[in-house]
Structure formats: C-alpha cells, structure tokens
Design an enzyme around this catalytic site. Structure first.
Site, PDB file in Angstrom:
ATOM      1  CG  HIS A  94      29.367 -15.803  13.695  1.00  0.00           C
ATOM      2  ND1 HIS A  94      29.812 -15.854  15.002  1.00  0.00           N
ATOM      3  CD2 HIS A  94      29.423 -14.498  13.326  1.00  0.00           C
ATOM      4  CE1 HIS A  94      30.143 -14.629  15.395  1.00  0.00           C
ATOM      5  NE2 HIS A  94      29.906 -13.795  14.401  1.00  0.00           N
ATOM      6  CG  ASP A 173      40.047 -12.852  16.896  1.00  0.00           C
ATOM      7  OD1 ASP A 173      39.929 -11.811  16.229  1.00  0.00           O
ATOM      8  OD2 ASP A 173      39.152 -13.283  17.646  1.00  0.00           O
ATOM      9  NE  ARG A 180      39.201  -5.146  15.090  1.00  0.00           N
ATOM     10  CZ  ARG A 180      38.229  -6.059  15.013  1.00  0.00           C
ATOM     11  NH1 ARG A 180      38.457  -7.299  15.402  1.00  0.00           N
ATOM     12  NH2 ARG A 180      37.041  -5.731  14.572  1.00  0.00           N
ATOM     13  CB  SER A 195      37.826 -10.869  14.354  1.00  0.00           C
ATOM     14  OG  SER A 195      37.454 -11.206  15.668  1.00  0.00           O
ATOM     15  CE  LYS A 199      36.099 -15.517  17.683  1.00  0.00           C
ATOM     16  NZ  LYS A 199      36.642 -14.234  17.185  1.00  0.00           N
TER      17      LYS A 199
END
Length: 436
Positions: A94, A173, A180, A195, A199
């Site tokens: 990620h 999320d 947010r 967040s 996932k």
C-alpha cells in the site's frame, strides 16, 4: 458485535460519554469503542456525534491499544477474506499516494513472477494523486471489477491481481472516511492508520509492505508525521498477525517522468522491459525485495526478473486475465504544449504538488468521485532535479484533449521549478525502513 437496538434492547453505551472521554484526553474502553463504530455503521450514532469524536481524536490522539481496537471494529463491520486455500504466500503493498506514483503497476507482476500471490485491491484517484485503477483503465478492454471467485482464480493462475476493492470490506471505514473528508479531520493519524489498515487486514493477505511518502506531493508533508503514521500502521499490522514493514520515501519531486494515466502505464511497461526512469526502478526493486522477503523469498533476484522478461510475461498475463489487450495502443493527447528552459544551468527543483495539480487540471484526475478522467491527459517531464539544461531545451510537456485547460494548468506551475548555476545535492529516495 450484535445490534442491541435491532433486538429491541437498550444501547449499552452513550455516544456523548464516549465523545467526552476522548475530548478530555481519556482512553475509551474497548467495548465502548467497538460499540461506537458498530452504532455509527448502523446509523444509531449520528454523523454530528461521530464528527465530534473524530475531532477529539485529531486533537488528543489515541493509544496503540485504542487504535488496534478501532481498526478491529472497522474490520468487524464487514467481510473478511482468506487466501489460505491458494497454496502460496500472499503479500500486498500500500502506498499513501503521490505524484507520478505508478509503482503498483510494475511491482505486482514482478513479485508474482517469483511464485508469490499479490492481491492488490486498489482505488481510483481523487484530487492530485492519481488512482491505480484509472491508470489501468487506459488499457483497452481492461476491467477493474472482479468477483471473489475471479480474484481467487487469477491469483492461483497468474499470481497478480490489481482490481477494485469490494464494498463488503470495512464498510464502517467508507462511512467514516466520507465524514472526515468534510469535517477537517482527515489528518488524524489514528484515523488514517485505522482506515488504511482495516481494509488491508480484512483483505486477508499474509504480509504487507507500506510505502509511506513525505514531502510536497505527499499526503503527509512533514517527515516526522509520515514516520509516526508508518510506525502506527506497522504496529497495527503486527498486532493483527500480518507481517508488516514500511519504507519512508521522498515525494518532494514527482516520481518518474510521467504524470497522468496512459503515460504512466507506458512508463511502467518500460520498467518491466528492463528500462524506465532510475527512480521508478529503484523504488520498484526496493519494495519488491521487502515483499519477497516477507513472503519467504529473501534471495530473489528482482533485477534479473526485470531484464530477462519474467516480469513482463507476468504483466501481460495479468492484463489479459482482466480482458485487457497488452499490445493495444494507449490513448494519446490531441493537444500538447512544451515548456522550455529560458536559462542554462541545472534543474535545482521540481515541486511535486504543483505538477500533480497541473495534471489534475488537464483532466488526469477528478474533483468529484463521479467525474470521468481523461486518460491521455497529464504531463511528461523531460528533466529532473540535477539534470543540466541549455536555453531552449524542453523541460516538460502538458498533455490533453482540451487546449482551454492549459492556461489553468500552467498557472498551477508558476514557481514550481527552478534552474540555477549549481546542481543540487542528491537526496535519498528511500529514507528509512520501519519494522515492528
């Protein structure tokens, strides 16, 4: 947890009490925090209350245990995938996003070429950071949407999948992120970390490598905050049984020479063919080594796989498996405008953020989630900081279909680059490796 109100019972906690506890710098009890997430997901806790809680977290932070419980509660709001039946290790990557960050494209097939499964569930871009799916959708026929069965089959047969994440992963999320975004609490590190990691953990991968960026074109401009985010996410992964490491990488300058969608795919293919810009190759190789080490392949020769065609074969198989044509012509812009140097010297600076905004204004990104992107739009850089230039030499070219967009794109680049008499000091692309 189950819903007490749905069963006709009384709610076990009160949102105002949870908000006050965090507002006053306290630690929220595990059960109360789990309830807060569950009750918000099912609509019992109002947006205004969760917004107040998010602001309290932004101002007062959370303990490691609170962040772990929050993340676990968001995972529990939806489905959890498992790749246990694949028969090979799984590892994901990620990135926190940046300008010209196309690393997922060459990285996933490169790692898969060593017999490791890479389930890369990705997203679309919003604002100046492009989305991986937007880039791949430049390829004629390629589809982002896969069923779970198709995902498993492709991981088994090809090894690499880059596709859209299903709506069943961490729905809490998705709801909290949207809140947010409109309440000034996006920057809260505990909420960013939970967040991202909710996932990724729900995805079911064995291992995860994080590319956490800092600098002008990064979500976290300050290196210390980026380091804090990286450490928080590595701790979350470790606490959840996912082998996790992070690289802290520089995003003050755009990554590579292509900023956009179709042009970033072209650059990724160059890397898979054994060429491409040095910085893209460096980061791809560094992340591949991290991923393969976590997957039990610490001695893998990743550079060789880029040169001998194995990674390219994996790429072509991955694109074909999702109905794309790896040999098809990618979209080209109808209009271009090249900016040239007005003085001789060395490129001393190219700030990532203005170049990202300019590419966005050309149509490479979107202002709203429902907006389309122009796959041919973007910017091609011809030089990078440290390169010598002569008067009249091309610095960069704006790409697009609509010439009326060029003026606003050019305005975003006012003062974004500099040519000086002396070459700048080189800066490391990978600043630090962070482990549990």
């Amino acid at each position: 947890m189950s819903s007490p109100s749905a069963a006709g019972g009384v709610e076990p906690f009160d949102a105002v009490d949870v908000i006050r506890s965090k507002r006053d710098g306290g630690v929220v009890a595990d059960d109360a925090l789990r309830w807060m997430v569950d009750a918000y997901t099912r609509g019992y806790v109002a947006d205004a209350q969760m917004a107040a809680f998010a602001m309290a977290v932004l101002l007062n932070g959370m303990s490691r245990e609170e962040i772990r419980v929050l993340t676990d509660a968001m995972i529990a709001s939806g489905e959890r995938m498992s790749f246990a039946g694949l028969g090979k290790p799984t590892v994901d990557k990620h990135s926190t996003g940046g300008v010209g960050d196309k690393i997922t494209l060459p990285l996933a097939p490169l790692v898969a070429s060593f017999g490791v499964a890479v389930p890369q569930l990705s997203g679309r871009g919003l604002g100046h950071t492009g989305g991986t799916l937007d880039k791949l959708e430049s390829i004629p026929g390629w589809t982002a949407a896969l069923t779970n069965d198709e995902l498993f089959d492709q991981l088994r047969d090809v090894g690499a999948v880059i596709c859209a994440a299903g709506s069943g992963l961490a729905p809490a999320d998705k709801k909290l992120y949207a809140l947010r975004d409109v309440t000034g609490t996006v920057e809260a590190i505990p909420l960013i970390a939970s967040s991202i990691m909710s996932k990724k953990i729900a995805e079911g991968t064995d291992a995860l490598v994080l590319d956490v960026k800092f600098g002008s074109g990064a979500f976290m401009r300050d290196v210390e905050k980026a380091r804090e985010l990286a450490r928080t996410m590595v701790a979350l992964g470790t606490d959840s049984g996912v082998s996790t490491t992070a690289l802290l990488t520089d995003m003050n300058t755009p990554l590579g020479l292509a900023i956009g969608n179709a042009n970033e795919v072209r650059e990724s293919v160059e890397v898979l063919a054994g060429g491409g810009p040095a910085d893209v190759v460096e980061l791809t190789v560094a992340l591949a080594r991290e991923m393969l080490a976590l997957a039990g392949r610490p001695d893998a020769d990743v550079e060789a796989a880029l040169v001998d065609g194995r990674a390219m074969d994996s790429w072509r198989a991955m694109i074909r498996a999702q109905d794309g044509d790896p040999d098809a012509e990618l979209p080209r812009p109808r209009e271009t405008h090249t900016v040239t140097a007005t003085e001789a010297g060395f490129v001393t600076r190219m700030d990532a953020l203005p170049f990202g905004i300019a590419a966005w204004r050309l149509g490479a990104g979107r202002a709203r989630a429902e907006d389309p992107v122009v796959h041919a739009a973007g910017i091609d850089l011809h030089v990078k900081p440290g390169d010598p230039v002569a008067v009249g030499q091309p610095l960069f070219t704006l790409l697009g279909h609509d010439v009326t967009r060029f003026e606003r794109a050019h305005a975003a680049l006012e003062g974004a680059w500099e040519v000086g008499a002396d070459a700048p000091d080189s800066r490391p692309l990978v600043l630090e490796r962070i482990t549990a």
